[in-house]
Motif scaffolding. Structure first.
Motif, mmCIF file in Angstrom:
data_model
loop_
_atom_site.group_PDB
_atom_site.id
_atom_site.type_symbol
_atom_site.label_atom_id
_atom_site.label_comp_id
_atom_site.label_asym_id
_atom_site.label_seq_id
_atom_site.Cartn_x
_atom_site.Cartn_y
_atom_site.Cartn_z
ATOM 1 N N TYR A 175 0.884 -1.227 -0.106
ATOM 2 C CA TYR A 175 -0.140 0.057 -0.050
ATOM 3 C C TYR A 175 0.890 1.385 0.105
ATOM 4 C CZ TYR A 175 -3.349 -3.718 1.679
ATOM 5 O OH TYR A 175 -4.071 -4.671 1.610
ATOM 6 N N THR A 176 1.826 1.355 -0.790
ATOM 7 C CA THR A 176 2.925 2.380 -0.740
ATOM 8 C C THR A 176 1.935 3.639 -1.087
ATOM 9 O OG1 THR A 176 4.278 0.906 -1.810
ATOM 10 C CG2 THR A 176 5.003 3.309 -1.956
ATOM 11 N N LYS A 177 1.139 3.583 -2.152
ATOM 12 C CA LYS A 177 0.473 4.804 -2.497
ATOM 13 C C LYS A 177 -0.311 5.442 -1.322
ATOM 14 C CE LYS A 177 -2.288 6.918 -6.260
ATOM 15 N NZ LYS A 177 -2.988 6.577 -7.673
ATOM 16 N N GLN A 178 -1.021 4.468 -0.767
ATOM 17 C CA GLN A 178 -1.853 4.829 0.480
ATOM 18 C C GLN A 178 -1.190 5.542 1.566
ATOM 19 O OE1 GLN A 178 -2.014 2.300 -1.373
ATOM 20 N NE2 GLN A 178 -4.362 1.835 -2.014
ATOM 21 N N VAL A 179 -0.143 4.912 1.750
ATOM 22 C CA VAL A 179 0.785 5.152 2.733
ATOM 23 C C VAL A 179 1.443 6.778 2.689
ATOM 24 C CG1 VAL A 179 2.857 4.985 4.352
ATOM 25 C CG2 VAL A 179 1.519 3.127 3.675
ATOM 26 N N VAL A 180 1.765 6.946 1.247
ATOM 27 C CA VAL A 180 2.529 8.379 1.148
ATOM 28 C C VAL A 180 1.480 9.356 1.139
ATOM 29 C CG1 VAL A 180 3.686 9.497 -0.756
ATOM 30 C CG2 VAL A 180 4.541 7.248 -0.354
ATOM 31 N N TYR A 181 0.401 9.336 0.499
ATOM 32 C CA TYR A 181 -0.682 10.333 0.499
ATOM 33 C C TYR A 181 -1.207 10.473 1.799
ATOM 34 C CZ TYR A 181 -0.341 10.563 -4.615
ATOM 35 O OH TYR A 181 0.275 11.048 -5.836
ATOM 36 N N VAL A 182 -1.384 9.539 2.766
ATOM 37 C CA VAL A 182 -1.852 9.675 3.965
ATOM 38 C C VAL A 182 -0.906 10.234 4.908
ATOM 39 C CG1 VAL A 182 -2.600 8.610 6.050
ATOM 40 C CG2 VAL A 182 -3.683 7.857 4.039
ATOM 41 N N SER A 183 0.610 10.274 4.544
ATOM 42 C CA SER A 183 1.642 10.886 5.272
ATOM 43 C C SER A 183 1.652 12.175 5.018
ATOM 44 C CB SER A 183 2.627 9.866 5.578
ATOM 45 O OG SER A 183 2.556 8.677 5.557
ATOM 46 N N LEU A 184 1.493 12.642 3.551
ATOM 47 C CA LEU A 184 1.822 13.975 3.286
ATOM 48 C C LEU A 184 1.420 14.931 4.046
ATOM 49 C CD1 LEU A 184 2.027 13.551 -0.770
ATOM 50 C CD2 LEU A 184 3.981 14.035 0.798
ATOM 51 N N PRO A 185 -0.094 15.092 4.288
ATOM 52 C CA PRO A 185 -0.645 16.121 5.064
ATOM 53 C C PRO A 185 0.009 16.310 6.559
ATOM 54 C CG PRO A 185 -2.265 14.920 3.895
ATOM 55 C CD PRO A 185 -1.185 14.124 3.863
ATOM 56 N N PHE A 186 0.557 15.302 6.989
ATOM 57 C CA PHE A 186 0.923 15.175 8.208
ATOM 58 C C PHE A 186 2.345 15.980 8.350
ATOM 59 C CE2 PHE A 186 -1.940 12.048 8.990
ATOM 60 C CZ PHE A 186 -2.727 12.191 10.173
ATOM 61 N N PHE A 187 2.984 15.944 7.084
ATOM 62 C CA PHE A 187 4.455 16.835 7.006
ATOM 63 C C PHE A 187 4.223 18.180 7.511
ATOM 64 C CE2 PHE A 187 6.245 13.694 3.686
ATOM 65 C CZ PHE A 187 6.031 12.746 4.388
ATOM 66 N N ILE A 188 2.944 18.638 7.135
ATOM 67 C CA ILE A 188 2.649 19.996 7.499
ATOM 68 C C ILE A 188 1.904 19.984 8.795
ATOM 69 C CG2 ILE A 188 1.997 22.202 6.800
ATOM 70 C CD1 ILE A 188 3.941 20.817 5.140
ATOM 71 N N VAL A 189 0.979 19.249 8.901
ATOM 72 C CA VAL A 189 0.043 19.178 10.243
ATOM 73 C C VAL A 189 0.921 19.370 11.542
ATOM 74 C CG1 VAL A 189 -2.131 18.378 11.435
ATOM 75 C CG2 VAL A 189 -1.940 18.701 9.037
ATOM 76 N N ILE A 190 1.890 18.103 11.743
ATOM 77 C CA ILE A 190 2.346 17.931 12.652
ATOM 78 C C ILE A 190 3.422 18.960 13.144
ATOM 79 C CG2 ILE A 190 4.166 16.276 14.018
ATOM 80 C CD1 ILE A 190 2.827 14.132 12.482
ATOM 81 N N PRO A 191 4.044 19.867 12.364
ATOM 82 C CA PRO A 191 4.919 20.600 12.592
ATOM 83 C C PRO A 191 3.902 22.059 13.200
ATOM 84 C CG PRO A 191 5.669 19.659 10.862
ATOM 85 C CD PRO A 191 4.680 19.215 11.006
ATOM 86 N N ILE A 192 2.923 22.163 12.572
ATOM 87 C CA ILE A 192 2.162 23.419 12.761
ATOM 88 C C ILE A 192 1.664 23.171 14.269
ATOM 89 C CG2 ILE A 192 -0.040 24.580 12.317
ATOM 90 C CD1 ILE A 192 0.678 24.019 9.321
ATOM 91 N N GLY A 193 0.951 21.834 14.359
ATOM 92 C CA GLY A 193 0.580 21.568 15.882
ATOM 93 C C GLY A 193 1.445 21.785 16.843
ATOM 94 N N ILE A 194 2.526 21.245 16.719
ATOM 95 C CA ILE A 194 3.749 21.222 17.580
ATOM 96 C C ILE A 194 4.246 22.787 17.977
ATOM 97 C CG2 ILE A 194 6.293 20.623 18.453
ATOM 98 C CD1 ILE A 194 5.798 18.237 16.844
ATOM 99 N N ASN A 195 4.217 23.517 16.876
ATOM 100 C CA ASN A 195 4.719 24.849 17.003
ATOM 101 C C ASN A 195 3.551 25.776 17.801
ATOM 102 O OD1 ASN A 195 6.379 27.149 16.368
ATOM 103 N ND2 ASN A 195 5.199 27.726 14.422
ATOM 104 N N VAL A 196 2.541 25.458 17.529
ATOM 105 C CA VAL A 196 1.131 26.302 18.271
ATOM 106 C C VAL A 196 1.078 25.914 19.683
ATOM 107 C CG1 VAL A 196 -1.243 26.626 18.312
ATOM 108 C CG2 VAL A 196 0.010 26.857 16.133
ATOM 109 N N TYR A 197 1.437 24.606 19.960
ATOM 110 C CA TYR A 197 0.998 24.052 21.158
ATOM 111 C C TYR A 197 2.247 24.415 21.974
ATOM 112 C CZ TYR A 197 1.166 20.647 25.152
ATOM 113 O OH TYR A 197 0.783 19.872 26.064
ATOM 114 N N TRP A 198 3.468 24.477 21.641
ATOM 115 C CA TRP A 198 4.650 25.010 22.585
ATOM 116 C C TRP A 198 4.212 26.648 22.953
ATOM 117 C CZ3 TRP A 198 7.755 28.842 22.450
ATOM 118 C CH2 TRP A 198 8.287 29.569 21.217
ATOM 119 N N PHE A 199 3.949 27.351 22.042
ATOM 120 C CA PHE A 199 3.647 28.707 21.974
ATOM 121 C C PHE A 199 2.531 28.944 22.892
ATOM 122 C CE2 PHE A 199 1.861 32.764 21.111
ATOM 123 C CZ PHE A 199 2.909 33.566 21.146
#
Length: 558
Positions: A175-199
């Motif tokens: 399921y390479t395609k599914q794993v990649v496309y599911v992970s791509l949004p988290f490349f942005i969401v996780i850093p944004i969430g961590i940045n806002v959370y620590w602030f």
């Protein structure tokens, strides 16, 4: 494995335009049978060279020893390091630990031991009882609280990392395609969430807001958002390669799943390097004890000081160079073993799995090709040393047009070495040739087939790195939630979760490096197939044929 409609092994890819593996480049790469006679006459290659090129394949037979001088040099470095290390143990001065019990004697103009001193010839442990008591207190306190939580979480994480790696491999295989496309949004969401959370958390916490004023918090948050923007930009400009990268990762995952023994051999190589380092570290410790106590003058007063033997500094340099060279040799050995194993799978006939693939690769790595691996490791070691020196000079602020020109020349030279070295070990593992011959033949092989020695699909490494970052971050969040729910660690639960994330990402990073070696090996095998106009693995050709000739060419996908 291939259907009846797929091309059989050792068949010509380009006999008819309707071949299912027709490349998606601007034009098909030429076959020797269809070349123009005038082009053949004007070609600088002789008939013997062409015959040699067409004979490039995996060497299953016995291999002669290559690059023996570099193997002998590496053995001499190791023997010298261990020999002088053993000498340092038997020749060490036990008075090093009792330096404080010596005083200067004006009569003899030398340092003598105080007769009232109770110090022995071994290290001073006058505070043994206090040290032992503090250790016991530490051990008793580690049964509860932060230490206990940290130990349990790290042990459980290490145990779970094995099935996690296995699960990631299966997901990337099926399921390479599914794993990649599911992970791509988290490349942005996780850093944004961590940045806002620590602030927000730092703003609410009185101690954090006091130590870090609002202006600095805003600057840090904006900087993190800038980094996130760069990540988004990288994803956008490489979006046309995502689909191709998915296929490449899927092919490499399938090849790795058919050679699972590599998951056991590669860690054993690293453990072997660690076992090799342990006695050298012991030798370095005892080397400090080689010397004597001599009087020193300071502002008219004499005192006793330790003077090391003159050879100790040279031994430190020798041991450190040996350790660094051994590290690069281990890296090249890993690449050699992986390449040899995957190449045997690739060139196997009728999808039959060759027996003892890994054993054969190990035998070649530590036998006929040991000198080639030592030579490659030496080149990598020298390149890294030169780059470190250039970076150090740059950080020291060296100015002037001469320094700038020298740095540019060094960078060009290092880029050329990387260009030649990228697939050299892979080619040597396949053919058993010497290092220089492998470097030349690899360059000519890729040049003849219009392939790049610098670019396979660099986005695949970044994409895999992003996937393991997402998985590790999700695991760390789950660990933090569990710790906050069942323990009273408080803020320490964040530190435990951070260490668990670090451990898991290290283990998954090992998996990514292994997969990168597989991708490079399949690329070289595909280039050999392409040079011979043969198809050993049709599913590989259907994917790798879509690689662009250069970075500026974007080939569409079917």
């Amino acid at each position: 494995m291939a259907s009846s409609e797929e091309p059989t092994k050792s068949s010509n890819l380009y006999d008819t335009p309707s071949s299912p593996t027709q490349p998606l480049l601007s034009k098909p790469y030429p076959s020797p049978s269809i070349e123009d006679p005038q082009q053949q006459q004007s070609s600088p290659l002789s008939d013997s060279d062409r015959t040699q090129f067409l004979q490039i394949a995996y060497n299953f037979g016995p291999r002669p020893f290559k690059d023996l001088p570099f193997l002998i040099l590496f053995i001499l470095f190791s023997i010298s390091t261990f020999g002088f290390g053993i000498f340092s143990i038997f020749h060490h001065n036990s008075n090093f630990s009792s330096l404080s019990s010596f005083s200067y004697d004006p009569t003899s103009s030398s340092c003598v031991k105080n007769p009232i001193s109770n110090h022995g010839s071994f290290p001073n442990f006058s505070g043994d009882s206090k040290f032992l008591g503090s250790f016991l207190n530490l051990s008793s306190s580690s049964s509860s609280g932060f230490e206990r939580g940290l130990i349990w979480v790290l042990v459980i994480t290490f145990i779970l990392s094995l099935p996690i790696v296995w699960g990631v491999l299966l997901l990337l295989k099926h399921y390479t395609k599914q794993v990649v496309y599911v992970s791509l949004p988290f490349f942005i969401v996780i850093p944004i969430g961590i940045n806002v959370y620590w602030f927000v958390a730092c703003t609410i916490s009185s101690s954090c807001s006091t130590s870090l004023p609002l202006a600095y918090r805003i600057l840090v948050m904006l900087f993190v958002f800038l980094v996130i923007g760069v990540i988004v930009w990288i994803i956008v400009i490489n979006w046309h390669r995502i689909e191709l990268t998915i296929h490449i990762i899927g092919i490499a995952s399938d090849a790795l799943s058919r050679n699972l023994g590599l998951f056991g051999v590669v860690p054993c190589l690293k453990l072997g390097l660690l076992a090799y380092y342990v006695p050298i570290v012991v030798f370095l410790v005892f080397a400090r004890y080689n010397g004597k106590i001599v009087p020193r003058e300071s502002k008219g007063d004499y005192h006793c000081a330790w003077k090391q033997d003159s050879w100790v500094a040279a031994y430190y340099a020798l041991a450190i160079l040996t350790m660094l060279w051994s590290a690069t040799v281990m890296v090249e050995t890993k690449a050699y073993v992986v390449s040899g194993t995957i190449a045997q799978w690739y060139f196997s006939k009728d999808d039959s799995t060759p027996k003892r693939k890994i054993r054969s690769s190990l035998r070649n790595a530590f036998g006929p090709s040991a000198g080639t691996i030592c030579f490659s490791g030496l080149i990598i070691f020298v390149v890294r040393m030169v780059r470190a020196a250039v970076d150090s000079a740059r950080q020291e602020g060296a100015t002037g047009i001469v320094n700038v020109v020298l740095r540019c020349c060094v960078n060009v030279f290092m880029a050329a070495v990387d260009f030649l070295n990228k697939f050299t070990v892979n080619f040597a593992a396949i053919t058993g040739e010497a290092y220089c011959t492998s470097a030349r033949m690899t360059y000519e092989l890729l040049k003849r087939n219009l392939l790049s020695a610098v670019f396979v699909e660099t986005i695949s490494t970044r994409l895999l790195g992003g996937i393991i970052f997402v998985l590790s971050a999700v695991y760390a969040v789950v660990v933090c939630a569990i710790l906050n729910g069942v323990t009273n660690l408080g803020v320490y639960s964040y530190y435990v979760s951070l260490l668990a994330w670090l451990l898991l990402i290290i283990v998954l990073g090992f998996f990514v490096h292994l997969l990168d070696d597989v991708i490079d090996t399949i690329y070289v095998c595909y280039a050999i197939d392409r040079d011979r106009a043969e198809v050993n693995k049709p599913e590989v050709h259907n994917v790798y044929v879509q690689l662009p000739i250069s970075r500026s060419i974007r080939t569409p996908l079917v």
